[in-house]
Design an enzyme around this catalytic site. Structure first.
Site, PDB file in Angstrom:
ATOM      1  N   CYS A 152      43.601  39.177  40.116  1.00  0.00           N
ATOM      2  CA  CYS A 152      43.562  39.048  38.648  1.00  0.00           C
ATOM      3  C   CYS A 152      43.244  40.339  37.914  1.00  0.00           C
ATOM      4  CB  CYS A 152      42.555  37.980  38.252  1.00  0.00           C
ATOM      5  SG  CYS A 152      43.084  36.340  38.705  1.00  0.00           S
TER       6      CYS A 152
ATOM      7  N   GLU B  92      43.247  29.767  32.143  1.00  0.00           N
ATOM      8  CA  GLU B  92      42.162  29.474  33.098  1.00  0.00           C
ATOM      9  C   GLU B  92      41.281  30.705  33.261  1.00  0.00           C
ATOM     10  OE1 GLU B  92      41.925  30.974  36.245  1.00  0.00           O
ATOM     11  OE2 GLU B  92      43.720  32.226  35.978  1.00  0.00           O
TER      12      GLU B  92
HETATM   13  C1  UDX Z   1      38.331  37.154  37.834  1.00  0.00           C
HETATM   14  C2  UDX Z   1      37.599  36.606  36.601  1.00  0.00           C
HETATM   15  O1  UDX Z   1      36.176  36.694  36.797  1.00  0.00           O
HETATM   16  C3  UDX Z   1      38.020  35.176  36.327  1.00  0.00           C
HETATM   17  O2  UDX Z   1      37.393  34.701  35.149  1.00  0.00           O
HETATM   18  C4  UDX Z   1      39.543  35.139  36.180  1.00  0.00           C
HETATM   19  O3  UDX Z   1      39.995  33.834  35.929  1.00  0.00           O
HETATM   20  C5  UDX Z   1      40.202  35.684  37.424  1.00  0.00           C
HETATM   21  O4  UDX Z   1      39.732  37.015  37.657  1.00  0.00           O
HETATM   22  P1  UDX Z   1      38.041  36.913  40.491  1.00  0.00           P
HETATM   23  O5  UDX Z   1      39.259  37.758  40.622  1.00  0.00           O
HETATM   24  O6  UDX Z   1      37.908  35.687  41.329  1.00  0.00           O
HETATM   25  O7  UDX Z   1      37.884  36.410  38.972  1.00  0.00           O
HETATM   26  O8  UDX Z   1      36.805  37.859  40.820  1.00  0.00           O
HETATM   27  P2  UDX Z   1      35.504  38.380  40.082  1.00  0.00           P
HETATM   28  O9  UDX Z   1      34.342  37.642  40.582  1.00  0.00           O
HETATM   29  O10 UDX Z   1      35.695  38.496  38.629  1.00  0.00           O
HETATM   30  O11 UDX Z   1      35.433  39.853  40.729  1.00  0.00           O
HETATM   31  C6  UDX Z   1      36.513  40.779  40.513  1.00  0.00           C
HETATM   32  C7  UDX Z   1      36.295  42.045  41.278  1.00  0.00           C
HETATM   33  O12 UDX Z   1      35.283  42.829  40.666  1.00  0.00           O
HETATM   34  C8  UDX Z   1      35.879  41.906  42.733  1.00  0.00           C
HETATM   35  O13 UDX Z   1      36.626  42.823  43.511  1.00  0.00           O
HETATM   36  C9  UDX Z   1      34.414  42.263  42.751  1.00  0.00           C
HETATM   37  O14 UDX Z   1      34.001  42.797  43.971  1.00  0.00           O
HETATM   38  C10 UDX Z   1      34.370  43.308  41.645  1.00  0.00           C
HETATM   39  N1  UDX Z   1      33.063  43.457  40.992  1.00  0.00           N
HETATM   40  C11 UDX Z   1      32.508  42.395  40.322  1.00  0.00           C
HETATM   41  C12 UDX Z   1      32.399  44.680  41.032  1.00  0.00           C
HETATM   42  O15 UDX Z   1      32.885  45.651  41.624  1.00  0.00           O
HETATM   43  N2  UDX Z   1      31.193  44.806  40.397  1.00  0.00           N
HETATM   44  C13 UDX Z   1      30.623  43.767  39.719  1.00  0.00           C
HETATM   45  O16 UDX Z   1      29.527  43.966  39.165  1.00  0.00           O
HETATM   46  C14 UDX Z   1      31.291  42.524  39.692  1.00  0.00           C
END
Ligand code: UDX
Length: 425
Positions: free
Chosen positions: A256, A144
Site C-alpha cells: 500500500c 478501506e
Molecule cells: C497501510 C495503512 O496503515 C492502512 O491503513 C492501509 O489501508 C494500507 O496500508 P499496511 O501496509 O498493512 O497498512 O502496513 P502499516 O502497518 O501501515 O506499515 C507500513 C510500513 O511502514 C511497514 O513496512 C512498516 O514496517 C513501516 N513502518 C511503520 C515504519 O517503518 N515505521 C513506523 O513507525 C511504522
C-alpha cells in the site's frame, strides 16, 4: 464481494460477521476452492477462525461466477490496484473489468461500492460506465484502511468510515450495511467521490511522511551522535504529533504505502502541481535510501565487502505479523547482499514460503540458530517480537563474527554490546 485478496476476504468475513448474507467472487479458482474449504490463502491473525465460523453458519460462500452474485443489493469491489509496470500510476484493469462485468448483469436496483484504492476521478468514470448499461444501479466509494496483521480489528472496529456518494439513497444504504459499527460510535465522514478517493491516499501518504520524516532526522542523528529514539519519544508526547509511525529504521514497504505515494505523486504531476509532486516524491526517495544505508552499514561491519561473506537476515515480511513480502525492505537488503557476493540465509517466522517464491536464489533456514550458523553479520530487518528475545550469548556460540545490524531498532543495544557484539542500528 468482488475480489478475494487480502482486502476482499477480510471485508467478506467482516460483513458476514455483522450478520449479512455474503457471497464473494474471485476469478482465481484455486483461491475460491481454498476459501470454500475455510483455508486462508495468506497469513492473518484471527481471520481464519471467523472465516470458518461464517462459512459453517452459511452466511458466507464463495464463487467464480458473476451470474451467481448478480442478485445482491450491494456489491463491494475489492480488487487490487497494483503499481503499473514502468510507471508510477496504479493499474486499474481489475477495477474496470469488475465494474463492467457487474454493469452488464445487473437489472434490479443496486449499489456498487468501490473499496479499492484508486486515483481521483476513477469513481466518476465507473459511474459513467455503469450508467451506460443501466440507470438503476448507483456507484459509491467507500475506501478501506486495513492494516495487515490487524485486519479483523480494522474491519469490525474501524477508526472511521468514509462514504463518497452522489445520492441520499446510497448513503442510507451504506449506513444500513455498517449499522452495528456506526452504533458502536464509529465516526462517518460523507463527501463526494473525489473526496472519498483522496482520503485514502492522503492517509497513506501522511503515514509515509511521518516515517520518512523520522528517518530523515535519524540521518541527522547518525551524523551528530544524537539519539533518534529519544527524539521520537519526546516528539510523541506532543499530542499534535503523536508517537505512532515515528519508528525509525529500514522504512516502509508492503502493498500500500509505496504504491499509494507513487500514485499520488503521479496525480500531482499530472495536475501540474510541481511543488506538491516534489514534496511527495522526496518521501519515497528518503524511504528507499534507508535500504541503501542499511546495506552500507552491513558492508562496514563486514570490513568493506560482502564477497564470500555469510549474512544472516532475520525477517522477510515487509513488517511483522504478515507473510506479505511485497516491496519488503528486508528482502531488498537481503537480495542486495546476495548480489554483492554474500551467501545470504534468511529466517522469518511465517513469510519464508512467500519469500522463496519471489527470491528462490536466496537460502532459507527454519530457525534463527540455523540461519545464524557461521554468519559474519546478523541483520535484523523485520521486527518480529520473537527476535527481541534472542539471547546474544547463545547466538555467539554459532556465528563466526559477532556483528549485529539492527535495522528496526528492535533490540536493547547494551545487552548485545555487553555480550561482546558490535551493535549498529
Ligand atoms: C497501510 C495503512 O496503515 C492502512 O491503513 C492501509 O489501508 C494500507 O496500508 P499496511 O501496509 O498493512 O497498512 O502496513 P502499516 O502497518 O501501515 O506499515 C507500513 C510500513 O511502514 C511497514 O513496512 C512498516 O514496517 C513501516 N513502518 C511503520 C515504519 O517503518 N515505521 C513506523 O513507525 C511504522
Amino acid at each position: 464481494m468482488i475480489g478475494c485478496g487480502y482486502l476482499g476476504t477480510s471485508h467478506a468475513v467482516g460483513m458476514a460477521q455483522l450478520g449479512h448474507d455474503v457471497i464473494a467472487l474471485d476469478i482465481d479458482e484455486d483461491k475460491i476452492a481454498a476459501l470454500s474449504a475455510c483455508e486462508l490463502p495468506f497469513y492473518e491473525p484471527g481471520l481464519g477462525e471467523l472465516l470458518r465460523k461464517n462459512v459453517e453458519s452459511g452466511r458466507l460462500r464463495f464463487t467464480t461466477s458473476y451470474d451467481e452474485i448478480a442478485g445482491a443489493d450491494v456489491h463491494f469491489v475489492c480488487v487490487g490496484t497494483p503499481q503499473l509496470a514502468g510507471s508510477f500510476n496504479a493499474d486499474l484493469r481489475w477495477v474496470e473489468s469488475a465494474f463492467a462485468e457487474l454493469a452488464r448483469r445487473l437489472t434490479e436496483p443496486a449499489v456498487i461500492v468501490g473499496r479499492s484504492t484508486v486515483p481521483v476521478g476513477t469513481a466518476r468514470r465507473m459511474a459513467d460506465l455503469v450508467r451506460g448499461h443501466t440507470g438503476r444501479v448507483e456507484v459509491a466509494w467507500n475506501p478501506e484502511f486495513l492494516r495487515e496483521g490487524r485486519a479483523v480489528e480494522d474491519t469490525l472496529q474501524p477508526a472511521r468510515l468514509v462514504f463518497g456518494v452522489e445520492s441520499p439513497q446510497a448513503e442510507r444504504l451504506l449506513r444500513a450495511v455498517y449499522r452495528p459499527i456506526i452504533e458502536d460510535g464509529c465516526p462517518v465522514v460523507v463527501g463526494d467521490y473525489a473526496t472519498a478517493e483522496l482520503v485514502k491516499v492522503s492517509a497513506n501518504a501522511f503515514l509515509a511522511t511521518k516515517i520518512s520524516f523520522i528517518n530523515a532526522i535519524a540521518q541527522i542523528c547518525e551524523a551528530t551522535g544524537a539519539d533518534v529514539l529519544r527524539i521520537a519519544e519526546a516528539l510523541g508526547h506532543d499530542v499534535r504529533i503523536g508517537r505512532d509511525f515515528l519508528g525509525p529504521g529500514l522504512g516502509f514497504g508492503g502493498g500500500c504505502l509505496p504504491k499509494d505515494i507513487r500514485a499520488l505523486y503521479a496525480c500531482a504531476a499530472d495536475l501540474g502541481l510541481a511543488d506538491v509532486a516534489t514534496l511527495i516524491r522526496q518521501i519515497d526517495v528518503v524511504n528507499t535510501s534507508r535500504r541503501e544505508r542499511a546495506f552500507a552499514v552491513g558492508r562496514e561491519l563486514l570490513g568493506g565487502s560482502y564477497a564470500e561473506k555469510r549474512v544472516c537476515v532475520l525477517g522477510a515480511a515487509f513488517k511483522p505479523n504478515t507473510d506479505d513480502v511485497r516491496d519488503s525492505p528486508a528482502l531488498a537488503v537481503a537480495v542486495a547482499a546476495h548480489e554483492a557476493g554474500a551467501r545470504v540465509v534468511v529466517h522469518d517466522p511465517v513469510a519464508m514460503e512467500s519469500a522463496r517464491r519471489v527470491h528462490p536464489e536466496i537460502e532459507y533456514a527454519d530457525t534463527v540458530l540455523m540461519a545464524a550458523r557461521d554468519a559474519d553479520v546478523i541483520m535484523l530487518l523485520t521486527e518480529w517480537t520473537d527476535f527481541a528475545d534472542i539471547d546474544p550469548v547463545q547466538l555467539s556460540g554459532v556465528v563466526r563474527c559477532r556483528n549485529m545490524l539492527d535495522g528496526r531498532n528492535a533490540l536493547t543495544p547494551e545487552r548485545w554490546r555487553s555480550a561482546g557484539w558490535t551493535y549498529r542500528a
